[in-house]
Design an enzyme around this catalytic site. Structure first.
Site, PDB file in Angstrom:
ATOM      1  N   ASP A 252      24.209 -20.275 127.721  1.00 47.38           N
ATOM      2  CA  ASP A 252      25.460 -20.108 126.972  1.00 47.38           C
ATOM      3  C   ASP A 252      26.629 -20.823 127.629  1.00 47.38           C
ATOM      4  OD1 ASP A 252      25.811 -18.380 129.135  1.00 47.38           O
ATOM      5  OD2 ASP A 252      26.862 -16.869 127.947  1.00 47.38           O
TER       6      ASP A 252
ATOM      7  N   ASP B 288      23.892 -23.121 132.063  1.00 48.93           N
ATOM      8  CA  ASP B 288      22.856 -22.206 131.600  1.00 48.93           C
ATOM      9  C   ASP B 288      22.919 -22.137 130.078  1.00 48.93           C
ATOM     10  OD1 ASP B 288      25.298 -20.913 131.536  1.00 48.93           O
ATOM     11  OD2 ASP B 288      24.482 -18.950 132.029  1.00 48.93           O
TER      12      ASP B 288
ATOM     13  N   ASP C  38      28.303 -20.517 130.417  1.00 49.01           N
ATOM     14  CA  ASP C  38      29.389 -19.889 131.178  1.00 49.01           C
ATOM     15  C   ASP C  38      29.196 -20.118 132.682  1.00 49.01           C
ATOM     16  OD1 ASP C  38      27.273 -18.148 131.637  1.00 49.01           O
ATOM     17  OD2 ASP C  38      28.378 -16.324 131.125  1.00 49.01           O
TER      18      ASP C  38
ATOM     19  N   SER D 265      22.430 -15.654 127.746  1.00 53.26           N
ATOM     20  CA  SER D 265      22.860 -16.456 128.887  1.00 53.26           C
ATOM     21  C   SER D 265      21.689 -17.218 129.505  1.00 53.26           C
ATOM     22  CB  SER D 265      23.553 -15.549 129.907  1.00 53.26           C
ATOM     23  OG  SER D 265      24.203 -16.285 130.906  1.00 53.26           O
TER      24      SER D 265
END
Length: 452
Positions: free
Chosen positions: A248, A246, A250, A104
């Protein structure tokens, strides 16, 4: 061995904490546990596997794919895609599980493994515990059940995944983005191809930064944890707004046309009002955590929207939403869940919906975000204290009660023990920053006195 699963999968320094052996073993264990739970009953199992661009994701992906195939699971390898894309494809393709390799917003040396159940949903704690148990049993000598011959899993690349996911994102928008100029900061991460493609198809004029991942530069001075580059680019290019993800994707944070930050609470407030207008905000309720700014709660009250608070963590927000059928929830950090269109926080979807509101109303993001006023918030970490006595100390309870009386209805106090360190977090909100600092300082002293 301590518990491997944290609040969002298994995470650590790649090739130190998170090794190829661990990734392979956990993947085999996950296949066995889900099979025992009946997920794979009566048919050949399929898994969707994706990753972010980290260099370590290359060998970890190979380990995960090998583990799943060795357990008899067919693998659809979708390559570099956002976490919510893997979740979406797991559901859309009828796969039995999904696996995402990402840490992440963490720095490049870290990586992580996130598992999704059938439908693209995060695993319940009970399933995570069972996966750990099966993995631990194998490490102490219990053999795997291994298929042979035609029973082993087959692996193929699923290149259609990106286009399928982008088509889903654009297809659920309430209106197009024509006429908007938007800067996108992709954090050199998993959305570097997806997000620009989705915004372009929706009609926006784009300026893109942080979209040249090389495996080593993910989250490096860019993205939702470092907004300075985005603020400067929005002003330089005269854009209507900026969107930051960010690693990833999400998460989503935003910047208005003046370069001012628009955080997750403000984004939630804008989307809540928009969804209520089109009868999409079920029960006129939005879910957020106890760390949401008091200004968000007050704004929702003014708008006639009910606010439900949960513990810190997007998984608790999601649990509350699923249990009661709510449509919108999220965190101040930019995790926003629009449950009708996603099973997890989706930064690209959030950014698209936010931009769609700007396009639909003709108002600036700055104007829309003014629906809530962020009250000054002061956070003080008090280390080396007995955090287990936060709720049982009479001395501390008296200090908190005095602080709450001083702040009245326009302030708030929250004492929260850290989940990973021997410290207590003191958070104070007030209409005046100096008052917030004064009250936070006194409470921090009280925590030291009562719990030191």
């Amino acid at each position: 061995m301590g518990r491997l699963f944290g609040t969002d999968g298994v995470r650590g320094v790649a090739n130190a904490d998170l090794t190829a052996e661990l990734a392979l073993g956990l993947s085999v264990a996950a296949a066995h546990v889900l099979a025992e739970a009946g997920t794979f009953a009566g048919h050949r199992a399929t898994a969707v596997v994706g990753r972010d661009p980290r260099a370590s994701g290359e060998f970890l992906e190979a380990a995960v794919v090998a583990g799943l195939a060795s357990a008899g699971v067919d693998v659809l390898r979708v390559g570099v895609l956002p976490t919510p894309a893997v979740a979406h494809l797991t559901g859309a393709l009828g796969a039995d599980l999904g696996v995402m390799l990402s840490a992440s917003h963490n720095a490049m040396p870290d990586n992580g493994i996130k598992f999704f159940a059938r439908g693209g949903h995060k695993l319940a704690d009970e399933l995570e515990d069972r996966i750990e148990s099966v993995y631990a049993d194998h490490r102490t000598g219990a053999p795997w059940e291994r298929p042979t011959g035609a029973g082993v899993g087959r692996v193929r690349d699923y290149d259609e995944g990106l286009d399928q996911y982008v088509a889903h994102l654009v297809g659920v928008l309430p209106n197009r983005l024509d006429g908007l100029k938007i800067v996108l900061d992709e954090a050199h991460g998993a959305a570097s191809r997806v997000s620009p493609e989705a915004f372009a198809r929706a009609g926006a004029e784009l300026v893109t930064i942080g979209a040249v991942p090389d495996g080593l530069n993910i989250n490096d001075g860019c993205g939702s944890t470092h907004l300075d580059l985005l603020k400067a680019a929005v002003i330089e290019h005269g854009a209507d707004l900026g969107i930051a993800h960010d690693g990833d994707a999400d998460r989503c944070l935003a910047v208005d046309h003046t370069g001012a930050e628009v955080d997750g609470d403000q984004i939630l407030a804008v989307l809540a009002v928009a969804m209520r207008e089109r009868d999409a905000l079920r029960s006129d309720t939005v879910v957020a955590t106890v760390m949401s700014n008091l200004g968000f709660k007050l704004a929702m009250e003014r708008e006639g929207i009910r606010f439900v608070a949960t513990s810190v963590g997007d998984r608790y927000v999601l649990e509350e939403m699923k249990e009661h059928g709510y449509a919108l929830g999220g965190e101040q950090s930019g995790h926003v869940i629009i449950l009708d269109h996603a099973t997890t926080g989706d930064g690209t979807l959030t950014g698209l919906m936010l931009a769609a509101r700007v396009a639909q109303t003709g108002r600036t993001l700055r104007d829309l975000a003014s629906v809530m006023e962020r009250l000054p918030q002061v956070l003080v970490n008090v280390p080396d204290v007995d955090k287990s006595r936060v709720t049982s100390s009479a001395e501390l309870a008296t200090a908190v009660a005095e602080a709450e009386r001083e702040l009245g209805s326009t302030g708030r106090v929250l004492l929260r023990p850290s989940g990973t360190e021997p410290l207590v977090r003191v958070m104070v909100e007030a209409a005046d920053i100096e008052q917030a600092r004064s009250v936070a300082g006194r409470l921090a002293d009280s925590v030291k006195s009562a719990l030191g």
